[in-house]
Enzyme design. Sequence first.
Site, PDB file in Angstrom:
ATOM      1  N   CYS A  45       0.110  -1.365  15.045  1.00 27.54           N
ATOM      2  CA  CYS A  45       0.280  -1.336  16.497  1.00 27.54           C
ATOM      3  C   CYS A  45       1.776  -1.326  16.848  1.00 27.54           C
ATOM      4  O   CYS A  45       2.577  -1.999  16.207  1.00 27.54           O
ATOM      5  CB  CYS A  45      -0.353  -2.525  17.205  1.00 27.54           C
ATOM      6  SG  CYS A  45      -2.133  -2.598  17.031  1.00 27.54           S
ATOM      7  N   ARG A  53       2.997   3.375  13.536  1.00 30.86           N
ATOM      8  CA  ARG A  53       2.437   2.025  13.434  1.00 30.86           C
ATOM      9  C   ARG A  53       0.963   1.963  13.828  1.00 30.86           C
ATOM     10  O   ARG A  53       0.307   0.938  13.644  1.00 30.86           O
ATOM     11  CB  ARG A  53       3.219   1.058  14.322  1.00 30.86           C
ATOM     12  CG  ARG A  53       4.684   0.964  13.970  1.00 30.86           C
ATOM     13  CD  ARG A  53       5.370  -0.011  14.878  1.00 30.86           C
ATOM     14  NE  ARG A  53       4.919  -1.356  14.632  1.00 30.86           N
ATOM     15  CZ  ARG A  53       5.439  -2.175  13.740  1.00 30.86           C
ATOM     16  NH1 ARG A  53       6.456  -1.789  13.019  1.00 30.86           N
ATOM     17  NH2 ARG A  53       4.971  -3.375  13.574  1.00 30.86           N
ATOM     18  N   TRP A 100      -3.566   0.407  16.373  1.00 28.86           N
ATOM     19  CA  TRP A 100      -4.248   0.553  15.091  1.00 28.86           C
ATOM     20  C   TRP A 100      -5.344  -0.501  15.133  1.00 28.86           C
ATOM     21  O   TRP A 100      -5.066  -1.704  15.098  1.00 28.86           O
ATOM     22  CB  TRP A 100      -3.259   0.281  13.961  1.00 28.86           C
ATOM     23  CG  TRP A 100      -3.791   0.539  12.588  1.00 28.86           C
ATOM     24  CD1 TRP A 100      -3.750   1.725  11.902  1.00 28.86           C
ATOM     25  CD2 TRP A 100      -4.432  -0.392  11.715  1.00 28.86           C
ATOM     26  NE1 TRP A 100      -4.336   1.571  10.664  1.00 28.86           N
ATOM     27  CE2 TRP A 100      -4.760   0.292  10.522  1.00 28.86           C
ATOM     28  CE3 TRP A 100      -4.777  -1.741  11.825  1.00 28.86           C
ATOM     29  CZ2 TRP A 100      -5.400  -0.314   9.455  1.00 28.86           C
ATOM     30  CZ3 TRP A 100      -5.417  -2.357  10.757  1.00 28.86           C
ATOM     31  CH2 TRP A 100      -5.722  -1.639   9.584  1.00 28.86           C
ATOM     32  N   ASN A 116       0.328  -7.055  19.209  1.00 26.22           N
ATOM     33  CA  ASN A 116       0.306  -6.544  17.839  1.00 26.22           C
ATOM     34  C   ASN A 116       0.005  -7.729  16.946  1.00 26.22           C
ATOM     35  O   ASN A 116       0.658  -8.759  17.058  1.00 26.22           O
ATOM     36  CB  ASN A 116       1.687  -5.931  17.529  1.00 26.22           C
ATOM     37  CG  ASN A 116       1.872  -5.635  16.056  1.00 26.22           C
ATOM     38  OD1 ASN A 116       0.902  -5.428  15.329  1.00 26.22           O
ATOM     39  ND2 ASN A 116       3.122  -5.617  15.623  1.00 26.22           N
ATOM     40  N   GLY A 117      -0.992  -7.599  16.076  1.00 24.58           N
ATOM     41  CA  GLY A 117      -1.324  -8.703  15.176  1.00 24.58           C
ATOM     42  C   GLY A 117      -2.807  -9.014  15.230  1.00 24.58           C
ATOM     43  O   GLY A 117      -3.606  -8.197  15.706  1.00 24.58           O
ATOM     44  N   GLU A 126       1.735   4.624  -8.768  1.00 23.73           N
ATOM     45  CA  GLU A 126       2.367   5.033  -7.515  1.00 23.73           C
ATOM     46  C   GLU A 126       2.026   6.500  -7.200  1.00 23.73           C
ATOM     47  O   GLU A 126       1.744   6.853  -6.065  1.00 23.73           O
ATOM     48  CB  GLU A 126       3.889   4.811  -7.607  1.00 23.73           C
ATOM     49  CG  GLU A 126       4.682   5.248  -6.402  1.00 23.73           C
ATOM     50  CD  GLU A 126       4.294   4.557  -5.089  1.00 23.73           C
ATOM     51  OE1 GLU A 126       3.481   3.613  -5.093  1.00 23.73           O
ATOM     52  OE2 GLU A 126       4.803   5.007  -4.040  1.00 23.73           O
ATOM     53  N   LYS A 172       0.094   7.772  -3.792  1.00 26.44           N
ATOM     54  CA  LYS A 172       0.629   8.809  -2.905  1.00 26.44           C
ATOM     55  C   LYS A 172      -0.446   9.873  -2.675  1.00 26.44           C
ATOM     56  O   LYS A 172      -0.665  10.320  -1.560  1.00 26.44           O
ATOM     57  CB  LYS A 172       1.886   9.488  -3.489  1.00 26.44           C
ATOM     58  CG  LYS A 172       3.127   8.632  -3.529  1.00 26.44           C
ATOM     59  CD  LYS A 172       3.823   8.492  -2.199  1.00 26.44           C
ATOM     60  CE  LYS A 172       3.454   7.290  -1.419  1.00 26.44           C
ATOM     61  NZ  LYS A 172       3.902   5.978  -1.758  1.00 26.44           N
ATOM     62  N   GLU A 226      -3.481   8.459  -0.484  1.00 29.03           N
ATOM     63  CA  GLU A 226      -3.227   8.031   0.898  1.00 29.03           C
ATOM     64  C   GLU A 226      -2.908   9.185   1.829  1.00 29.03           C
ATOM     65  O   GLU A 226      -3.251   9.144   3.004  1.00 29.03           O
ATOM     66  CB  GLU A 226      -2.157   6.938   0.973  1.00 29.03           C
ATOM     67  CG  GLU A 226      -0.758   7.387   0.674  1.00 29.03           C
ATOM     68  CD  GLU A 226       0.251   6.252   0.779  1.00 29.03           C
ATOM     69  OE1 GLU A 226       0.119   5.396   1.657  1.00 29.03           O
ATOM     70  OE2 GLU A 226       1.189   6.228  -0.043  1.00 29.03           O
ATOM     71  N   HIS A 260     -12.505   3.543 -22.658  1.00 25.14           N
ATOM     72  CA  HIS A 260     -13.374   2.365 -22.519  1.00 25.14           C
ATOM     73  C   HIS A 260     -14.298   2.488 -21.319  1.00 25.14           C
ATOM     74  O   HIS A 260     -14.736   1.485 -20.768  1.00 25.14           O
ATOM     75  CB  HIS A 260     -12.527   1.093 -22.469  1.00 25.14           C
ATOM     76  CG  HIS A 260     -11.743   0.897 -23.726  1.00 25.14           C
ATOM     77  ND1 HIS A 260     -12.313   0.436 -24.888  1.00 25.14           N
ATOM     78  CD2 HIS A 260     -10.457   1.189 -24.023  1.00 25.14           C
ATOM     79  CE1 HIS A 260     -11.404   0.407 -25.850  1.00 25.14           C
ATOM     80  NE2 HIS A 260     -10.260   0.874 -25.348  1.00 25.14           N
ATOM     81  N   LYS A 307       2.036   1.894   9.126  1.00 26.81           N
ATOM     82  CA  LYS A 307       3.216   1.678   8.285  1.00 26.81           C
ATOM     83  C   LYS A 307       3.393   0.224   7.869  1.00 26.81           C
ATOM     84  O   LYS A 307       3.629  -0.078   6.720  1.00 26.81           O
ATOM     85  CB  LYS A 307       4.443   2.180   9.040  1.00 26.81           C
ATOM     86  CG  LYS A 307       5.741   1.998   8.288  1.00 26.81           C
ATOM     87  CD  LYS A 307       5.965   3.120   7.318  1.00 26.81           C
ATOM     88  CE  LYS A 307       7.186   2.939   6.462  1.00 26.81           C
ATOM     89  NZ  LYS A 307       6.995   3.595   5.162  1.00 26.81           N
TER      90      LYS A 307
HETATM   91  C1  F6R Z   1       2.238   3.265   0.464  1.00 25.15           C
HETATM   92  C2  F6R Z   1       2.842   2.248   1.285  1.00 25.15           C
HETATM   93  C3  F6R Z   1       2.254   0.889   1.257  1.00 25.15           C
HETATM   94  C4  F6R Z   1       3.349  -0.187   1.341  1.00 25.15           C
HETATM   95  C5  F6R Z   1       2.713  -1.568   1.499  1.00 25.15           C
HETATM   96  C6  F6R Z   1       3.761  -2.662   1.550  1.00 25.15           C
HETATM   97  O1  F6R Z   1       2.903   4.476   0.580  1.00 25.15           O
HETATM   98  O2  F6R Z   1       3.774   2.494   2.003  1.00 25.15           O
HETATM   99  O3  F6R Z   1       1.447   0.685   0.148  1.00 25.15           O
HETATM  100  O4  F6R Z   1       4.134  -0.121   0.189  1.00 25.15           O
HETATM  101  O5  F6R Z   1       1.953  -1.604   2.668  1.00 25.15           O
HETATM  102  O6  F6R Z   1       4.599  -2.501   2.643  1.00 25.15           O
HETATM  103  P1  F6R Z   1       5.979  -3.253   2.738  1.00 25.15           P
HETATM  104  O7  F6R Z   1       6.859  -2.696   1.663  1.00 25.15           O
HETATM  105  O8  F6R Z   1       6.498  -2.938   4.111  1.00 25.15           O
HETATM  106  O9  F6R Z   1       5.704  -4.700   2.524  1.00 25.15           O
END
Ligand code: F6R
Length: 612
Positions: free
Chosen positions: A2, A27, A76, A102-103, A485, A489, A492, A508, A607
């Site tokens: 949010c 956000r 969100w 927000n929260g 990672e 990517k 997501e 396994h 984000k």
């Molecule tokens: C994936 C991504 C998330 C963040 C995770 C932690 O691309 O961006 O997995 O890495 O939400 O976020 P931060 O680093 O802000 O604590």
Amino acid sequence: MCGIVGYNGNRNAAEILLEGLSKLEYRGYDSAGLAVRNGTSDVEVVKAKGRLRVLAEKTNDGKALKGNCGIGHTRWATHGEPSEKNAHPHISDDRNVVGVHNGIIENYQELKEKLLRHQYTFYSNTDTEVAIKLIDYYMKKYQEGPIDSIARAMTRIKGSYALAVMFKEYPEEIYVARKDSPMVIGTKGEETFLASDVPAILKYTRNVYYIGNQQIARLGKGSAEFYDIDREPVELESTEVTWDAEAAEKGGFEHFMIKEIHEQPKAVRDTIASVVKEDSIDLSEAGLSDELLAGVHSVVIVACGSAYHVGLAGQYVMESLAGIPVRVELASEFRYRDPLLDPKDLVIVISQSGETADSLAALRLAKERGIMTLGIVNVVGSSIAREADRTFYTLAGPEIAVATTKAYSAQLIAVYVLAIQLAKVRGKIDAETYRSLIDELQTLPKKMDRVLEDKERIQWFAAKYSNAKDMFFIGRGIDYAISMEGSLKMKEISYVHSEAYAAGELKHGTISLVEDGTLVVGVCTQSRLYEKTLSNMAEVKSRGAYLMGLTSYGNYAIEDTADFTVYIPRTSEYFATSLAIIPLQLLGYYLSVARGLNVDKPRNLAKSVTVE
Ligand code: F6R
């Protein structure tokens, strides 16, 4: 999670609010709304389901709403599905209080029942409507002003929140309160701005206040006064934002993500430059002296998502280079068990935003236990940066795309640097090795540029396999951390089901999922494990997999097994993640583009995850 904006000044608020919200859409983006008031007139509230542009069309880009004081929100969804009814702002029954949030308010059911007993009615399924009506309830019950009513509500609310609220009787003011959710306030001349994140207000002011946890602010036109939860005034120093507004713009790239992928060499160069002084590592700005590091017996890294993957890569490097035991934990798990911590541990919390709820809670848990904490954080002034005993700032600049790239790369540098320094103070490496590791670190930005030059091949490959349904990323050791990672990517932003596997573990069980045409990426940057992973790749190939190999220049034997190979420049194998991740980021990016998806704002994600 949010986005909130607010404006109090002499211009038309709605236009400024929409502009600010457009910078915060990363956000949350399932609905949006505005509340604007013009002097003493009633507040006007407009909301729309869907992206921000629907709200912009509904209000003629804000011009249809008249008023110089207002708040806006992009959502969100947490409580209640995305809909106009559940969109913020929310308003009390007699329009006395209107606000955005927000929260998550954890005890909203209990508070709602209390309000229902006092004849309040509810039109939405949100916890926010409950918070707004609770403030209204206290205002009427005690016949007090906004600060007192908000403070009373805050003592009852459990959970995390950043609230921006306006009151009927105070038409020229906005009130703000915060607990564990970010909020920044900026002033310039006769104008005041507020937002969940700096980019939303950077166009208007660089003079910002980071309102503290459990504080309240009264915002007039060009003024900001702060109070603690006991309603006592507090003095806050303003901070000058030094980064450029352009850093938060696309700058000619089609998406923020590809722009940020290209910014990685700079993020890495800047982060290295901040700690490498005269050929040695100086962590004094992060408050980490050699004596202090020498006293650390073991390291616990706690983080979420990609930041957790940085921790996993860091674990291999720290253990092998510095000979120190390292544990890596998901913050959401760590916080709810009874983790064994030793007074001589160093707990490192890695977070781009510095606001991730689980990471923040993990940090607090470690602090409560009296364990020394270090935050590796990108956002200046964020909660983790402020609450950690020591903070190592990564210099990636603002990261806007939901999928992290450049912050991840800058975090890797932070863990490498810590590993090298720990190795030095623990006497695990000699002066020559120390020097050569630092030299090698400094070559990474150029080598990253070289990897980026090869992007067209990956674009071609991604277009060819854009209808892939299942993917596997396999590797051993650090290559397994890289695979995790790469796989994240892919899923997501491209919505391709993908799994990362330790290459030796496939047999396994999981190998039964491999069939004709399954796409498998084999990561082979570690010479000690190269042959082993190649064998695992051959095993999946013989079961029909289509194989992409990822290795360093010189390892050409991989072409006997892989159908398509991407090479990265040679570097110290400790630092291979920094180069190998780029082709995988590009693969996820180009696959998402080829599938016509919204790269920067993937569905269901936001984000900064400020709720648990
Ligand atoms: C994936 C991504 C998330 C963040 C995770 C932690 O691309 O961006 O997995 O890495 O939400 O976020 P931060 O680093 O802000 O604590």
